[in-house]
Motif scaffolding. Structure first.
Motif, PDB file in Angstrom:
ATOM      1  N   TRP A  96       0.820  -1.211   0.000  1.00  0.00           N
ATOM      2  CA  TRP A  96       0.000   0.000   0.000  1.00  0.00           C
ATOM      3  C   TRP A  96       0.857   1.266   0.000  1.00  0.00           C
ATOM      4  N   VAL A  97       2.023   1.222   0.629  1.00  0.00           N
ATOM      5  CA  VAL A  97       2.942   2.369   0.577  1.00  0.00           C
ATOM      6  C   VAL A  97       3.410   2.584  -0.866  1.00  0.00           C
ATOM      7  N   VAL A  98       3.792   1.513  -1.536  1.00  0.00           N
ATOM      8  CA  VAL A  98       4.234   1.612  -2.930  1.00  0.00           C
ATOM      9  C   VAL A  98       3.069   2.031  -3.825  1.00  0.00           C
ATOM     10  N   PHE A  99       1.911   1.434  -3.620  1.00  0.00           N
ATOM     11  CA  PHE A  99       0.714   1.784  -4.396  1.00  0.00           C
ATOM     12  C   PHE A  99       0.389   3.274  -4.243  1.00  0.00           C
ATOM     13  N   SER A 100       0.465   3.777  -3.018  1.00  0.00           N
ATOM     14  CA  SER A 100       0.178   5.195  -2.762  1.00  0.00           C
ATOM     15  C   SER A 100       1.202   6.105  -3.423  1.00  0.00           C
ATOM     16  N   ALA A 101       2.465   5.768  -3.297  1.00  0.00           N
ATOM     17  CA  ALA A 101       3.527   6.565  -3.927  1.00  0.00           C
ATOM     18  C   ALA A 101       3.353   6.556  -5.441  1.00  0.00           C
ATOM     19  N   PHE A 102       3.056   5.396  -5.994  1.00  0.00           N
ATOM     20  CA  PHE A 102       2.836   5.284  -7.436  1.00  0.00           C
ATOM     21  C   PHE A 102       1.624   6.119  -7.854  1.00  0.00           C
ATOM     22  N   SER A 103       0.557   6.092  -7.060  1.00  0.00           N
ATOM     23  CA  SER A 103      -0.654   6.859  -7.385  1.00  0.00           C
ATOM     24  C   SER A 103      -0.382   8.354  -7.386  1.00  0.00           C
ATOM     25  N   VAL A 104       0.400   8.827  -6.426  1.00  0.00           N
ATOM     26  CA  VAL A 104       0.740  10.254  -6.382  1.00  0.00           C
ATOM     27  C   VAL A 104       1.605  10.625  -7.586  1.00  0.00           C
ATOM     28  N   ALA A 105       2.605   9.813  -7.880  1.00  0.00           N
ATOM     29  CA  ALA A 105       3.460  10.084  -9.046  1.00  0.00           C
ATOM     30  C   ALA A 105       2.644  10.018 -10.333  1.00  0.00           C
ATOM     31  N   GLU A 106       1.730   9.079 -10.396  1.00  0.00           N
ATOM     32  CA  GLU A 106       0.896   8.922 -11.593  1.00  0.00           C
ATOM     33  C   GLU A 106      -0.018  10.127 -11.800  1.00  0.00           C
ATOM     34  N   PHE A 107      -0.454  10.749 -10.734  1.00  0.00           N
ATOM     35  CA  PHE A 107      -1.321  11.923 -10.853  1.00  0.00           C
ATOM     36  C   PHE A 107      -0.673  12.991 -11.728  1.00  0.00           C
ATOM     37  N   PHE A 108       0.638  13.147 -11.582  1.00  0.00           N
ATOM     38  CA  PHE A 108       1.342  14.182 -12.328  1.00  0.00           C
ATOM     39  C   PHE A 108       1.749  13.744 -13.735  1.00  0.00           C
ATOM     40  N   SER A 109       1.755  12.453 -13.980  1.00  0.00           N
ATOM     41  CA  SER A 109       2.207  11.978 -15.291  1.00  0.00           C
ATOM     42  C   SER A 109       1.114  11.279 -16.090  1.00  0.00           C
ATOM     43  N   PHE A 111      -1.638  12.199 -17.521  1.00  0.00           N
ATOM     44  CA  PHE A 111      -2.113  12.837 -18.756  1.00  0.00           C
ATOM     45  C   PHE A 111      -1.149  12.628 -19.910  1.00  0.00           C
ATOM     46  N   ILE A 112       0.106  12.360 -19.624  1.00  0.00           N
ATOM     47  CA  ILE A 112       1.086  12.087 -20.677  1.00  0.00           C
ATOM     48  C   ILE A 112       1.089  10.594 -21.020  1.00  0.00           C
ATOM     49  N   PHE A 113       1.245   9.761 -19.993  1.00  0.00           N
ATOM     50  CA  PHE A 113       1.422   8.333 -20.226  1.00  0.00           C
ATOM     51  C   PHE A 113       0.152   7.620 -20.675  1.00  0.00           C
ATOM     52  N   SER A 114      -1.022   8.095 -20.279  1.00  0.00           N
ATOM     53  CA  SER A 114      -2.251   7.393 -20.630  1.00  0.00           C
ATOM     54  C   SER A 114      -2.524   7.417 -22.133  1.00  0.00           C
ATOM     55  N   TRP A 115      -1.816   8.241 -22.877  1.00  0.00           N
ATOM     56  CA  TRP A 115      -1.977   8.279 -24.335  1.00  0.00           C
ATOM     57  C   TRP A 115      -1.189   7.171 -25.015  1.00  0.00           C
ATOM     58  N   PHE A 116      -0.252   6.575 -24.321  1.00  0.00           N
ATOM     59  CA  PHE A 116       0.537   5.499 -24.902  1.00  0.00           C
ATOM     60  C   PHE A 116      -0.267   4.202 -24.851  1.00  0.00           C
ATOM     61  N   PRO A 117      -0.279   3.449 -25.949  1.00  0.00           N
ATOM     62  CA  PRO A 117      -1.145   2.262 -26.003  1.00  0.00           C
ATOM     63  C   PRO A 117      -0.808   1.174 -24.994  1.00  0.00           C
ATOM     64  N   PHE A 118       0.426   1.071 -24.560  1.00  0.00           N
ATOM     65  CA  PHE A 118       0.798   0.010 -23.626  1.00  0.00           C
ATOM     66  C   PHE A 118       0.790   0.470 -22.167  1.00  0.00           C
ATOM     67  N   TYR A 119       0.286   1.671 -21.908  1.00  0.00           N
ATOM     68  CA  TYR A 119       0.335   2.221 -20.556  1.00  0.00           C
ATOM     69  C   TYR A 119      -0.444   1.357 -19.565  1.00  0.00           C
ATOM     70  N   TRP A 120      -1.698   1.026 -19.878  1.00  0.00           N
ATOM     71  CA  TRP A 120      -2.523   0.276 -18.921  1.00  0.00           C
ATOM     72  C   TRP A 120      -2.007  -1.136 -18.738  1.00  0.00           C
ATOM     73  N   LEU A 121      -1.475  -1.717 -19.805  1.00  0.00           N
ATOM     74  CA  LEU A 121      -0.859  -3.042 -19.688  1.00  0.00           C
ATOM     75  C   LEU A 121       0.363  -2.975 -18.782  1.00  0.00           C
ATOM     76  N   ALA A 122       1.215  -1.987 -18.995  1.00  0.00           N
ATOM     77  CA  ALA A 122       2.416  -1.842 -18.165  1.00  0.00           C
ATOM     78  C   ALA A 122       2.036  -1.598 -16.707  1.00  0.00           C
ATOM     79  N   LYS A 123       1.026  -0.778 -16.494  1.00  0.00           N
ATOM     80  CA  LYS A 123       0.608  -0.472 -15.128  1.00  0.00           C
ATOM     81  C   LYS A 123       0.045  -1.713 -14.433  1.00  0.00           C
ATOM     82  N   VAL A 124      -0.812  -2.459 -15.106  1.00  0.00           N
ATOM     83  CA  VAL A 124      -1.397  -3.643 -14.470  1.00  0.00           C
ATOM     84  C   VAL A 124      -0.324  -4.690 -14.198  1.00  0.00           C
ATOM     85  N   LEU A 125       0.631  -4.849 -15.106  1.00  0.00           N
ATOM     86  CA  LEU A 125       1.720  -5.794 -14.864  1.00  0.00           C
ATOM     87  C   LEU A 125       2.596  -5.332 -13.705  1.00  0.00           C
ATOM     88  N   PHE A 126       2.825  -4.016 -13.615  1.00  0.00           N
ATOM     89  CA  PHE A 126       3.589  -3.477 -12.484  1.00  0.00           C
ATOM     90  C   PHE A 126       2.870  -3.765 -11.166  1.00  0.00           C
TER      91      PHE A 126
END
Length: 180
Positions: A96-109, A111-126
């Protein structure tokens, strides 16, 4: 054989062994294998392939990704809290600490990364890597190599900031209670 292909075949072997372990998964795998006449490992590879395809091109990939990263970890976290073992509490608290840190970092990025086609796949695998049932999973790796060193380096600054915020909140609270 290359390192990647060795890892691939090792992972396939682990999945195949898991599909043959006594229990519900084995029962379902046996049923599917008998009905389709196809080895269960091939069925598992096919399901994984469809999942990968959907996570790249599917409409609700973000929802599925968030579901995978939240529902199962929340369930096993509650089970960990209800158990007497401290080890599982530490494991899921680290997630949950890692998930929270990732969520905060993701908030700022996002809008950029979600346009990449493999973003959701990479995120779910992570996220799956972060809660994988192995000793040095993603949560342990990210926490020990990134979060913990940053935390230890900045603990005094964080504590001082928290004290200032707490003092400000108390000032505001006192100001409101004096008006009444």
């Amino acid at each position: 054989m290359s390192q990647i292909s060795q890892q691939y075949y090792s992972t396939l072997d682990q999945v195949d062994r898991a599909l043959h372990q006594p229990g519900k998964l084995n029962d379902i795998s046996t049923l599917v294998e008998n009905k389709l006449g196809v080895k269960r490992i091939y069925v598992a590879q096919g399901i994984f392939g469809l999942f990968v395809f959907y996570m790249v091109f599917g409409y609700f990939a973000q929802l599925i990704c968030n579901f995978v990263g939240f529902i199962y970890p929340a369930y096993v976290s509650i089970k960990a809290l209800e158990s007497s073992s401290k080890e599982d509490d530490t494991r899921w608290l680290t997630y949950w600490v890692v998930f929270s840190a990732f969520s905060v970092a993701e908030f700022f990025s996002d809008f950029i990364f979600s346009w990449f086609p493999f973003y959701w796949l990479a995120k779910v695998l992570f996220l799956i890597w972060c809660y994988a049932p192995m000793k040095d999973n993603g949560s342990t790796y990210v926490y020990s190599r990134i979060i913990r060193p940053l935390f230890l380096k900045n603990t005094n600054k964080i504590d001082n900031f928290n004290k200032k915020v707490e003092a400000k909140i108390n000032e505001v609270k006192d100001a409101f209670t004096k008006k009444d």
